[in-house]
Write a protein that holds these residues in place. Structure first.
Motif: not given
Lengths: 114, 659
Positions: B523-529, B490-496, B408-410, B477-484
């Motif tokens: 790639p921009t994403d790679t640099v930012l991450i 990245l940038g187009n996950g389920l939540l998006v 989320s932060k990224d 559990i969600p603290s670990v796995f929610l992001g994944m």
């Protein structure tokens, strides 16, 4: 008939002076007498003084016009009727107060003070 | 599925629980013991969670009858007033569903946790009644389909927050903190109320979807400019989500019981502001100036709060400032137009910050109500479950992949950069370093190094009961796995994808150009991450170097905290929370007090003086004049006679003049 008429003054001022004297006596009596009955009588005196003025004016100023002369007499009659009614109510009130306060003197009737 | 009945049931269940517990809780607790008064309030929240999950799953996937635009459910007409019709109506779309997940899940776990945490309290029934009231308010707030109902929920969460902060009202500091929270929130609420009125003035409707569509389509022809409306709404969000300069109430709100801090002041109520801005996304997208204000205030709050968290010693206050900082991130995300990223961070933060607070409660419980981190240390062996889950949450909030906070932060930082807000991105990265550092400072001071626990308490330190540790594990559990789970790819996950229809309006208005694909040849994403991860790791490394677990470099810490010059100023700035309490004291207590005293004097002498003066003159005149009321008829008659004579005489004098 004529002699009887001659006994009556032909001067309007004489009547008006008499009327003024009677009214003043009435007004003085109303203000100075302590007895409620006397005050009622004084009111009658004032009313009749006014009546006298009406009649005199009617007789002297409008003698040429019968209709106006009659109107003055009618006003006097109305005043008498009002005076009679006023006297009735006034006496009833005085009697009622008298029964209540056991006195006819109006300066004892000071319940409305302050 | 009869969603028309299920959706109103979600807030209805806690209402029933609140009514039942507040009416019968005390008697049940006295007659049958604690468990009897806790059964209903905890039960209804679990039931509400089940119902919410049944609703959430199809809503997120845009299945019928929800579809892309969400489902409107009208319970009854609330205010039928001629042209103004306000429904007791609910609107469930993907955004509401996301909030429902956070509110009901954490709400349920906190209810269970409270059974253990409040086991030594006298009036648990009162606590649970308040908690149920809070659940009702928060659910109404997120479910409402019109502004007025949102406002009702908005005020109700304020009320229940007030009651819960001041739950231990015998403590003066708790009572004062409750009052402070309530009053500071009022400041924001005035803005929000004005914003609602402005919306109604502009559109003539209070329904959220209709009014937003109308506001956008009317554009510049609105009676009240959209920038003003957006800033007024944001004013309310600032109060509830504790953004600068209305942030002062949140740290003090830690006077409340720890489950309250976890539920209300970390995971749900403080998110209401973020939800509000996200809900009103077309409005904000049409008011670009307001968006920049949102981004600036958000990122400034993030930086300021993180800097304050460096030096606080109360474990809950560190977390409170951390919450402020993370909420700042969310507002920065909203400000740069990354609405889904803000909601993503809202959800992941809700879970790991709720977990951190519940962990801190477990620690406080273990060391017998001690909150000062200087009197903890070396606890990790004695309370392993608490330590383990808190370690997970700390890594999650620091933004280390693959835990929830990283995704989320990224996403926030990446979107900020790609949308052309490089300054937001730069401060955001700095704050990410700071976050990792102060969180590790908290871990180190609490769990590692030598024990500074009171010797009389030290032997009795023990792990908490299962009612407390179970929610910890479940929240980990969600603290670990929610992001994944919802952040990949990245940038187009389920939540998006889930939230896309909700924010479509704003995206169309903003119409951001696609960002450059490459940056510095990569790639921009790679640099930012890479930069985000390096920042987080750097913060952690410094934290580990200073505060353990291997060894605590106490002399280095002391040298920094006793340094001179700029460092000394920075240290004092952080320690004294940027002197905001002092500033408010000066502005509102001292200067405001003077002004109020003057106004009081003015009211007393000038306003009251005029009114009383008129009264006095009339009364004295009456006292003088009543002397002539003798009550004797003849005196009055004499007056009439004299008056008549005077009038007649003057008439004669005027009219009767000889011509």
């Amino acid at each position: 008939m004529l002699s009887a008429l001659n006994l009556i003054s032909q001067n309007l001022n004489a009547y008006l002076v008499l009327s003024g004297i009677l009214f003043s006596i009435g007004a003085f009596g109303f203000l100075a007498r302590r007895n409620a009955i006397s005050m009622l009588m004084s009111i009658e005196l004032m009313l009749n003084a006014v009546n006298l003025a009406f009649i005199a004016f009617g007789a002297f100023l409008y003698s040429s016009n019968a209709r106006h002369a009659a109107e003055a007499s009618v006003i006097a009659l109305i005043v008498m009727a009002a005076a009679a009614a006023e006297a009735t109510v006034g006496l009833a009130i005085v009697i009622a107060i008298y029964r209540n306060r056991k006195t006819p003197l109006v300066d004892e009737y000071d319940a409305m003070r302050q | 599925m009869p969603y028309d009945t299920l959706i109103p049931l979600i807030p209805l269940l806690p209402i029933l629980g609140f009514a039942f517990t507040s009416l019968f809780g005390r008697r049940l607790q006295l007659r049958y013991g604690r468990w009897a008064s806790e059964l209903v309030p905890v039960g209804v929240v679990i039931a509400a969670w089940v119902v919410a999950m049944i609703v959430v799953v199809p809503a997120l996937q845009h299945q019928a009858p929800f579809g892309d635009s969400g489902l409107d459910v009208k319970a009854w007409t609330w205010i039928p007033a001629g042209g103004l019709q306000v429904d007791m109506g609910f609107h469930v779309d993907a955004l509401t569903a996301c909030l429902l997940i956070v509110v009901t899940t954490i709400g349920m776990l906190v209810h269970v946790y409270s059974i253990g945490y409040m086991a030594h309290d006298r009036a648990t029934w009162r606590f649970f009644a308040y908690l149920n009231l809070f659940m009702v308010s928060m659910l109404v707030l997120v479910l409402a389909n019109n502004w007025l109902l949102v406002f009702a929920g908005w005020e109700l969460v304020g009320l229940s927050s007030y009651s819960l902060i001041g739950f231990w009202y015998e403590r003066r500091s708790a009572a004062l903190a409750a009052k402070k929270a309530f009053i500071v929130n009022r400041v924001g609420d005035v803005g929000f109320a004005l914003g609602i009125m402005a919306i109604f003035l502009n559109t003539g409707t209070l329904n959220i979807q209709d009014s937003l569509a109308k506001l956008v389509s009317q554009g510049a022809s609105n009676t009240i400019p959209l920038t003003v409306v957006a800033l007024l709404v944001f004013c309310g969000a600032m109060g509830k989500s504790a953004q600068f300069p209305l942030h002062v109430w949140l740290p003090d709100a830690m006077e409340g019981p720890t489950p309250v801090s976890a539920l209300i002041h970390a995971a749900t109520m403080v998110n209401a502001g973020v939800y509000l801005v996200a809900r009103a996304n077309p409005l904000f997208a049409s008011a670009q100036d307001a968006m920049i204000v949102v981004a600036a205030i958000g990122i400034f709050t993030a930086f300021m709060a993180a800097s304050i968290a460096f030096t606080q010693t109360d474990i809950k206050r560190v977390l409170a400032f951390s919450t402020l900082s993370q909420l700042g991130y969310m507002f920065a995300a909203l400000g740069v137009g990354a609405f889904s990223a803000a909601i993503f961070h809202l959800m992941s933060h809700g879970f790991f910050k709720g977990l951190l607070f519940l962990d801190s409660g477990s620690v406080i419980h273990a060391v017998h109500d001690e909150q000062d981190m200087n009197r903890m240390g070396g606890l990790w062996r004695k309370i392993p479950i608490t330590h383990g889950t808190m370690l997970i949450a700390t890594i999650a909030i620091s933004g280390i992949p693959p835990l929830a906070g990283f995704f989320s932060k990224d996403e926030i930082l990446g979107e900020a950069f790609k949308n052309g807000f490089a300054w937001v991105w730069a401060i955001g990265v700095l704050v990410a370093i700071m976050t990792a550092f102060y969180m590790w400072r908290l871990m180190g001071k609490t769990f590692y190094g030598e024990s500074h626990v009171d010797p009389s308490v030290a032997p009795k330190v023990h792990e908490s009961a299962w009612q407390m540790t179970l929610p910890l594990v479940l929240l980990a559990i969600p603290s670990v796995f929610l992001g994944m789970a919802v952040g990949l790819p990245l940038g187009n996950g389920l939540l998006v994808q889930w939230l896309a229809p909700v924010f479509k309006g704003a995206e169309e208005i903003l119409a951001r150009p696609a960002a450059a694909e490459t940056l510095l040849g990569l790639p921009t994403d790679t640099v930012l991450i890479t930069i985000s991860v390096v920042a987080a790791v750097a913060g952690l490394v410094v934290g580990i170097g200073l505060f353990g677990p291997r060894r605590v470099r106490q002399e280095t810490i002391d040298r920094i905290s006793s340094a001179n010059g700029v460092m000394r100023f920075a240290y004092r700035l952080s320690l004294n929370k940027w002197w905001f309490d002092e500033l408010n004291d000066l502005l509102f207590i001292r200067i405001g007090g003077r002004v109020a005293a003057f106004l009081w004097w003015f009211d007393r002498t000038i306003v009251d003086g005029t009114v009383n003066g008129v009264g006095t003159v009339v009364r004295d005149a009456g006292t003088g004049l009543r002397q002539i009321q003798t009550g004797r008829v003849q005196n009055y008659a004499l007056g009439i006679a004299i008056g008549l004579i005077l009038m007649a005489g003057s008439l004669l004098l005027i009219v009767g003049q000889p011509r």
